[in-house]
Design an enzyme around this catalytic site. Structure first.
Site, PDB file in Angstrom:
ATOM      1  N   HIS A  98       0.826  -1.216   0.000  1.00  0.00           N
ATOM      2  CA  HIS A  98       0.000   0.000   0.000  1.00  0.00           C
ATOM      3  C   HIS A  98       0.858   1.263   0.000  1.00  0.00           C
ATOM      4  O   HIS A  98       0.350   2.354  -0.255  1.00  0.00           O
ATOM      5  CB  HIS A  98      -0.982  -0.006   1.170  1.00  0.00           C
ATOM      6  CG  HIS A  98      -0.406   0.354   2.510  1.00  0.00           C
ATOM      7  ND1 HIS A  98      -0.106  -0.595   3.463  1.00  0.00           N
ATOM      8  CD2 HIS A  98      -0.085   1.547   3.060  1.00  0.00           C
ATOM      9  CE1 HIS A  98       0.373   0.010   4.531  1.00  0.00           C
ATOM     10  NE2 HIS A  98       0.396   1.315   4.318  1.00  0.00           N
ATOM     11  N   ASP A 128       0.035  -7.578   1.884  1.00  0.00           N
ATOM     12  CA  ASP A 128       0.414  -6.166   1.871  1.00  0.00           C
ATOM     13  C   ASP A 128       1.927  -6.001   1.869  1.00  0.00           C
ATOM     14  O   ASP A 128       2.479  -5.174   2.590  1.00  0.00           O
ATOM     15  CB  ASP A 128      -0.205  -5.423   3.061  1.00  0.00           C
ATOM     16  CG  ASP A 128      -0.158  -3.906   2.886  1.00  0.00           C
ATOM     17  OD1 ASP A 128       0.187  -3.446   1.789  1.00  0.00           O
ATOM     18  OD2 ASP A 128      -0.448  -3.190   3.864  1.00  0.00           O
ATOM     19  N   SER A 202       4.765   3.092   7.603  1.00  0.00           N
ATOM     20  CA  SER A 202       4.328   1.901   6.869  1.00  0.00           C
ATOM     21  C   SER A 202       5.468   1.313   6.052  1.00  0.00           C
ATOM     22  O   SER A 202       6.147   2.020   5.307  1.00  0.00           O
ATOM     23  CB  SER A 202       3.173   2.253   5.934  1.00  0.00           C
ATOM     24  OG  SER A 202       1.989   2.480   6.642  1.00  0.00           O
TER      25      SER A 202
END
Length: 348
Positions: A98, A128, A202
């Site tokens: 992502h 992910d 992230s």
């Protein structure tokens, strides 16, 4: 299942962060807290900042105020930032899928200020995870994988990354819980930590005290948009085999049974395991004779607490392998051998 308001990626502004929680009792008594300076110095060179741009860079992106269409009908450019880490000196970098989304340009920034244009090798949206490749004239610093299953609730961890696009930072906390299901995908098995993780973290690594990557920081629970002390990391035991498959062949092949399952406890069976709610025609499960109502309790002799554990356990195995399922049918235990198939690409 309770839905969590997850915030991923980079926010437009920097939010204030509440004061740190009170020190634990042992620290109040004057005992020395651990010092993470040596660990930080050792691992940070292999932690990278990731900057992306394109018309759609995924949930890690934001629209920057200075970005404007570049001509009649031009799509506005979106910029975003995230984190990653180098696993091979030749230039393989791991991050979240992502973070990169469908970016048209990805730039990896090293701790010494070097910027390298990255190529997306492959990504796996179900976990992910994404694999990038950069070219460098010199061998790059790397960090090793650790074993996430060895981590216990209460163990110290260090999160490193690019919070709010500020560059190489570390935060410290503990493992708060294991095996968290946050509704992100079919293989949720997150490590939960109170090490402050913010937008921009992230894809960054979560280290144990030996400087090994035992998780990949992926999501936070946040009513405010900033760290609330509840972060989630993909465990290394799940991430490492995915990354290794992406390096070898650019895709991930997962095992598949072809059953719809539910937690046996939720179905009122008063036991743990996975109850078979349906069997797909011509699936591996159908060929092996599994039936609706079977309660699967062991996979290759390992106890199954939930239906998700069965799905995850099978998915981690290579297609073609034969597994042994222990189940209860009509009140009687029995074993069934199943040659697992390849998970269909559209089976999310």
């Amino acid at each position: 299942m309770t839905d969590l308001p997850l915030r991923r990626g980079l926010l437009a502004g920097i939010a204030a962060v509440a004061a740190s929680p009170a020190l634990p009792a042992f620290a109040q008594r004057g005992a020395a807290l651990p010092d993470f300076a040596d660990l930080a110095e050792r691992v940070l060179p292999a932690v990278v900042n990731i900057n992306v741009s394109g018309s759609n860079v995924g949930s890690a992106g934001r629209r920057a105020p200075q970005d404007r269409p570049r001509g009649p009908g031009a799509a506005p450019q979106i910029r975003g930032a995230g984190s990653g880490f180098i696993i091979e000196a030749s230039g393989f970098v791991v991050t979240n899928s992502h973070v990169v989304g469908t970016a048209s340009r990805v730039v990896v920034g090293l701790q010494d200020g070097t910027e390298l244009v990255a190529r997306l090798v492959a990504m796996d949206e179900l976990s992910d995870l994404a694999l990038l490749k950069v070219d460098s004239r010199r061998p790059l610093p790397v960090v090793p994988w650790g074993v996430s299953s060895s981590m216990r609730v209460g163990n110290w961890v260090v999160a490193a990354g690019n919070p709010f696009a500020l560059g190489g930072s570390i935060t410290v906390g503990i493992i708060s819980a294991r095996g968290r299901d946050i509704g992100a995908g079919p293989f949720d098995d997150f490590l939960q930590t109170d090490a402050p993780i913010n937008p921009g973290n992230s894809g960054g690594p979560l280290f144990n005290t030996a400087g090994e990557v035992i998780g990949i920081n992926t999501a936070i629970y946040s009513p405010s948009g900033a760290s609330a002390g509840i972060g989630f990391a993909v465990p290394s035991d799940l991430a490492r085999p995915v990354v290794e498959q992406l390096i070898r062949g650019g895709r991930v092949e997962r095992g598949w049974l072809g059953v719809a399952v539910q937690d046996a406890s939720e179905a009122g069976r008063g036991t743990r395991g996975a109850i078979v709610m349906g069997v797909e025609r011509n699936s591996p499960a159908a060929r092996a004779g599994l039936r609706q109502g079977d309660v699967v309790t062991l996979l290759n002799g390992e106890p199954l607490e939930t239906s998700r554990a069965l799905v995850r356990g099978v998915a981690l195995l290579p297609p073609g392998q034969t597994v042994r399922l222990t189940l209860t049918r009509d009140g009687r235990p029995q074993e069934v051998a199943v040659q697992i198939g390849r998970r269909p690409a559209n089976n999310g």
